[in-house]
Write a protein that holds these residues in place. Structure first.
Motif, mmCIF file in Angstrom:
data_model
loop_
_atom_site.group_PDB
_atom_site.id
_atom_site.type_symbol
_atom_site.label_atom_id
_atom_site.label_comp_id
_atom_site.label_asym_id
_atom_site.label_seq_id
_atom_site.Cartn_x
_atom_site.Cartn_y
_atom_site.Cartn_z
ATOM 1 N N THR A 44 -4.469 -17.960 -0.321
ATOM 2 C CA THR A 44 -3.798 -16.834 -0.972
ATOM 3 C C THR A 44 -3.832 -17.049 -2.489
ATOM 4 O O THR A 44 -3.328 -18.057 -2.978
ATOM 5 C CB THR A 44 -2.342 -16.725 -0.490
ATOM 6 N N ILE B 32 -1.335 -13.393 -6.334
ATOM 7 C CA ILE B 32 -0.525 -12.714 -5.310
ATOM 8 C C ILE B 32 0.799 -13.447 -5.117
ATOM 9 O O ILE B 32 1.844 -12.825 -4.900
ATOM 10 C CB ILE B 32 -1.305 -12.606 -3.976
ATOM 11 N N ILE B 33 0.761 -14.771 -5.207
ATOM 12 C CA ILE B 33 2.018 -15.528 -5.099
ATOM 13 C C ILE B 33 2.931 -15.155 -6.274
ATOM 14 O O ILE B 33 4.134 -14.941 -6.093
ATOM 15 C CB ILE B 33 1.741 -17.047 -5.054
ATOM 16 N N GLU C 281 2.916 -12.310 -7.743
ATOM 17 C CA GLU C 281 3.430 -10.964 -7.437
ATOM 18 C C GLU C 281 4.630 -11.040 -6.506
ATOM 19 O O GLU C 281 5.631 -10.345 -6.695
ATOM 20 C CB GLU C 281 2.333 -10.122 -6.762
ATOM 21 N N ALA C 282 4.527 -11.900 -5.491
ATOM 22 C CA ALA C 282 5.629 -12.045 -4.532
ATOM 23 C C ALA C 282 6.881 -12.547 -5.247
ATOM 24 O O ALA C 282 7.989 -12.052 -5.008
ATOM 25 C CB ALA C 282 5.230 -13.002 -3.410
ATOM 26 N N LEU D 93 12.718 -10.122 -0.419
ATOM 27 C CA LEU D 93 11.350 -10.502 -0.099
ATOM 28 C C LEU D 93 11.364 -11.358 1.159
ATOM 29 O O LEU D 93 12.016 -12.391 1.201
ATOM 30 C CB LEU D 93 10.691 -11.274 -1.243
ATOM 31 N N SER E 197 9.239 -13.493 4.106
ATOM 32 C CA SER E 197 7.987 -14.232 4.191
ATOM 33 C C SER E 197 8.005 -15.155 5.389
ATOM 34 O O SER E 197 9.060 -15.543 5.871
ATOM 35 C CB SER E 197 7.803 -15.049 2.910
ATOM 36 N N PHE F 133 5.858 -10.198 2.890
ATOM 37 C CA PHE F 133 4.686 -10.867 2.324
ATOM 38 C C PHE F 133 3.702 -11.088 3.479
ATOM 39 O O PHE F 133 3.811 -12.053 4.227
ATOM 40 C CB PHE F 133 5.124 -12.192 1.696
ATOM 41 N N VAL G 51 0.816 -12.219 4.900
ATOM 42 C CA VAL G 51 -0.238 -13.199 4.655
ATOM 43 C C VAL G 51 -0.887 -13.555 5.976
ATOM 44 O O VAL G 51 -0.226 -13.543 7.007
ATOM 45 C CB VAL G 51 0.398 -14.464 4.037
ATOM 46 N N LEU H 105 3.308 -6.634 1.092
ATOM 47 C CA LEU H 105 2.413 -7.177 0.068
ATOM 48 C C LEU H 105 1.309 -7.890 0.850
ATOM 49 O O LEU H 105 1.499 -8.995 1.339
ATOM 50 C CB LEU H 105 3.180 -8.157 -0.831
ATOM 51 N N SER I 65 -1.991 -9.836 1.954
ATOM 52 C CA SER I 65 -2.965 -10.829 1.514
ATOM 53 C C SER I 65 -3.682 -11.322 2.761
ATOM 54 O O SER I 65 -3.461 -12.429 3.226
ATOM 55 C CB SER I 65 -2.260 -11.980 0.798
#
Lengths: 339, 364
Positions: free
Chosen positions: B67, B71-72, B74-75, B86, B88, B136, B138, B165, B167
């Protein structure tokens, strides 16, 4: 449950005024009454002679009620077991509450009753205490601190310096059960299982071992936070010896193992509350396991490895298939994995 | 446990090892794609039991590791701003962003929650209609169906404060990128069993054909891995290149069609930057136009910034199989799970973490 005017804890219950008085009178003193507490003095006056062990622990478990127990019973077991691990006979506990405004009175009462029950079963008296209330949002329903005192068992000599190469490592029961019972009801992680926490008092079981094997019991530890792996690492580092484990010998409940597989957690790092690690002379190891297994709390006891002069300061695990790896300390919290 | 204990049986493991030692006559380099396979190899001590001439190379199949840093960031931005929650998977929390990790952001007051399922995040959004809830999203093809389903469900339920988000990365393009690298050393692949459970086996035939490389779809337990390695070595020794399925108890040729449909509904294939490796064409999923309102990037007007990586981290060459974690001068010294320089040291599927936690006995 006594009549307590309010159905939730309010800031007034920690003010030291009338509400505090009523809560203590109707709740705490009545429930825990004994000759020390009944004095209602600033502290307890105790008769103790000889060497004592002294230990403290704070409890912040979430959720406060979990399958097999609650924060109250846990707060008693935790400190009772810490004293037992020192080779002491637990006698007196203090009980400190930090309550969050808005805690339901019924929940508080249930916790108090569990504390009384756990104290009775483990043979300790609550002799002094404190209650504070914090604003809503400043706590998480209820935090508890217990501190305990106990006289040393006459045959006990528990110290890392007594651990020798060749000593056997015993666990008194299945590992990771308590931690996984808690995880199974945590918000966001709920999964279906009938797992119960094995949280319990271990002092009588430890006493039995000390009565029978005395100085051959070299070390005791209850592997709570960080689990068996982290606690054995601490022991390896402190003693300067190596700890060699056999994965195939470590008792894990099948449901616990399944849940760990699914969530990507290693049972060796999951917290325990109902078991202890005993490091004993090889001469008495088999017999120690036999004695443990005669007790309900020790029925899954097993020798899981031994102490050696090789790999000083490390815990080394032989896997089920014969490979070897180092089992390190847990870095921070164990986090669930993606896939 | 059924289907676990049988695949951890020491007797069976040693039968496969014996057969592998008999079969292997030359050095071979085999890449296991998935980080779960890497951890199983290291955790069970299998690497030390293999014939010395077989080199296992740990592939890029660790979603957390690949990742991109941007992007991290952004998170972390979403966790700290926009007043949102958020959510995850746990793995992502310790991965270092440019300035901090999500775990550090959480400690400083950001509302970051660890969930097991994106559907929990939709529930959370319903419980907190006044707050923006971002998941998130991922992962490889494995987690894509559940992440897509959460978006489909949010739309159906009219949940306006939920977004993802995304990824998402894809395995076959990454294999092609590795194979077409002029420095490539890989003779055969163990493909990731769980990815194939979703996607089926078809998409690997063209890779086998084009690069004449054996691919064995493989599971995660010791017996699975040894069977997979043996199947790959047998092909290599005979000079064959076929697609084989070791994990047939789980993986079917067509995969999970329902899961594939759900992915197709929400995502479209797009170019994707892989942390440490670079951009690989058509190697990831983005939220498509019909679900654009659930795309956190569009909702919060985020524009992925290319961010400079920490030059001391050699994650890229490790994931391409050119170096091993022990080759890194910072391994275990400047870079540890508590103070990581890169993601492979903290992800539960990262190669560096596997070596750090499990392999030091072999090294010392």
């Amino acid at each position: 449950m006594p009549q307590l005017d309010f159905d939730v804890i309010t800031l007034g219950h920690g003010s030291g005024g009338l509400l505090t008085h009523r809560l203590l009178e109707a709740g705490v003193f009545k429930l825990f009454g004994n000759e020390y507490l009944d004095e209602q003095h600033d502290g307890a006056l105790l008769d103790i002679t000889g060497k004592v062990a002294f230990s403290t622990d704070s409890f912040v478990v979430s959720p406060i009620f979990f399958p097999g127990g609650n924060i109250g019973s846990l707060a008693v077991h935790g400190t009772v077991n810490d004293l037992a691990m020192c080779g002491a006979i637990p006698q007196y506990l203090s009980l400190g509450f930090i309550l969050e405004e808005g805690l339901s009175m019924a929940d508080f009462w249930e916790i108090l009753v569990s504390i009384r029950h756990a104290a009775d079963l483990s043979g300790v008296k609550i002799v002094t205490g404190d209650t504070k209330v914090v604003d809503k949002g400043k706590g998480d329903q209820v935090f508890i601190n217990t501190t305990g005192i106990g006289s040393l068992h006459p045959s006990a000599n528990i110290h890392t310096s007594r651990i020798q190469p060749g000593d056997k490592i015993i666990v008194s029961g299945e590992v990771a059960t308590h931690g996984m019972a808690i995880v199974s009801v945590r918000q966001g992680l709920e999964f279906e299982t009938d797992l119960l926490s094995d949280s319990t008092y271990l002092n009588f079981l430890v006493n039995k071992l000390l009565d029978k094997f005395g100085r051959d019991i070299h070390f005791l530890r209850d592997p709570t936070r960080g689990g068996v792996a982290t606690n054995l690492n601490e022991i390896a580092k402190k003693s300067g010896l190596g700890i060699h484990l056999q994965q195939a010998l470590i008792p894990v409940n099948e449901q616990v193992e399944g849940a760990c597989e699914m969530l990507g957690l290693d049972p060796l790092y999951v917290a325990n509350e109902g078991i202890f690690i005993a490091i004993v002379s090889p001469d008495v190891a088999e017999e120690t396991v036999e004695v443990l297994r005669q007790d309900e709390k020790g029925k899954f006891a097993a020798i899981i490895g031994e102490v050696a002069a090789t790999n000083p300061g490390q815990v080394v695990l032989s896997s089920r298939i014969g490979g070897r790896r180092v089992v390190g300390m847990l870095p921070g919290e164990q986090l669930p994995r993606i896939c | 446990m059924k289907y676990l204990t049988e695949y951890r049986n020491a007797g069976v493991v040693h039968e496969y090892l014996d057969e592998l030692h008999r079969t292997t006559t030359r050095p071979w380099t085999i890449m296991e794609i998935c980080g779960g396979q890497t951890h199983s190899l290291v955790k069970n001590g299998i690497l030390d039991l293999l014939p010395k001439v077989i080199t296992m190379v740990h592939g890029p199949g660790c979603p957390v590791c690949v990742t991109p840093l941007g992007i991290i960031n952004e998170a972390i931005y979403l966790a700290e701003n926009e007043g949102g929650i958020l959510c995850s998977f746990g793995d992502m929390l310790r991965v270092p962003g440019s300035k901090k990790s999500l775990l550090e952001a959480k400690a400083k007051g950001a509302d970051v929650r660890i969930l097991y399922s994106p559907l929990e995040a939709v529930k959370l959004a319903q419980e907190h209609p006044e707050r923006q809830v971002v998941f998130f999203a991922v992962g490889f093809e494995t987690t894509a169906p559940a992440n897509a389903l959460s978006v489909v469900q949010a739309k159906l339920l009219g949940v306006k404060n939920y977004s993802i988000l995304a990824s998402h990365v894809l395995v076959p393009p990454a294999m092609e990128a590795i194979l077409s690298d002029p420095e490539n050393v890989i003779d055969a692949f163990l493909a990731a069993g769980h990815v194939c459970t979703i996607m089926g086996t078809e998409e690997y035939f063209p890779v086998v054909e084009k690069y004449q490389v054996p691919i064995v779809i493989t599971g995660f337990e010791p017996v699975d891995l040894l069977q997979g390695i043996l199947m790959a070595v047998r092909q290599l020794e005979k000079g064959e290149a076929k697609l084989e399925n070791q994990y047939a108890r789980v993986v079917q040729r067509e995969g999970n069609l329902l899961a594939q449909q759900t992915i197709g509904k929400v995502f479209e294939v797009a170019d994707r930057d892989w942390r440490g490796i670079g951009t690989i064409p058509m190697s990831g999923y983005e939220v498509n136009e019909s679900y654009a309102e659930f795309d956190a990037r569009r909702r919060f007007n985020l524009h992925l910034q290319a961010v400079a990586e920490n030059k001391e981290c050699i994650a890229g060459t490790i994931m391409k199989g050119l170096q091993k974690p022990f080759d890194c001068p910072n391994f275990g010294t400047k870079c540890t799970p508590e103070h990581p320089l890169g993601a492979p040291m903290v992800s539960s599927e990262g190669a560096c973490a596997a070596y750090f936690h499990f392999a030091r006995a072999a090294a010392t």
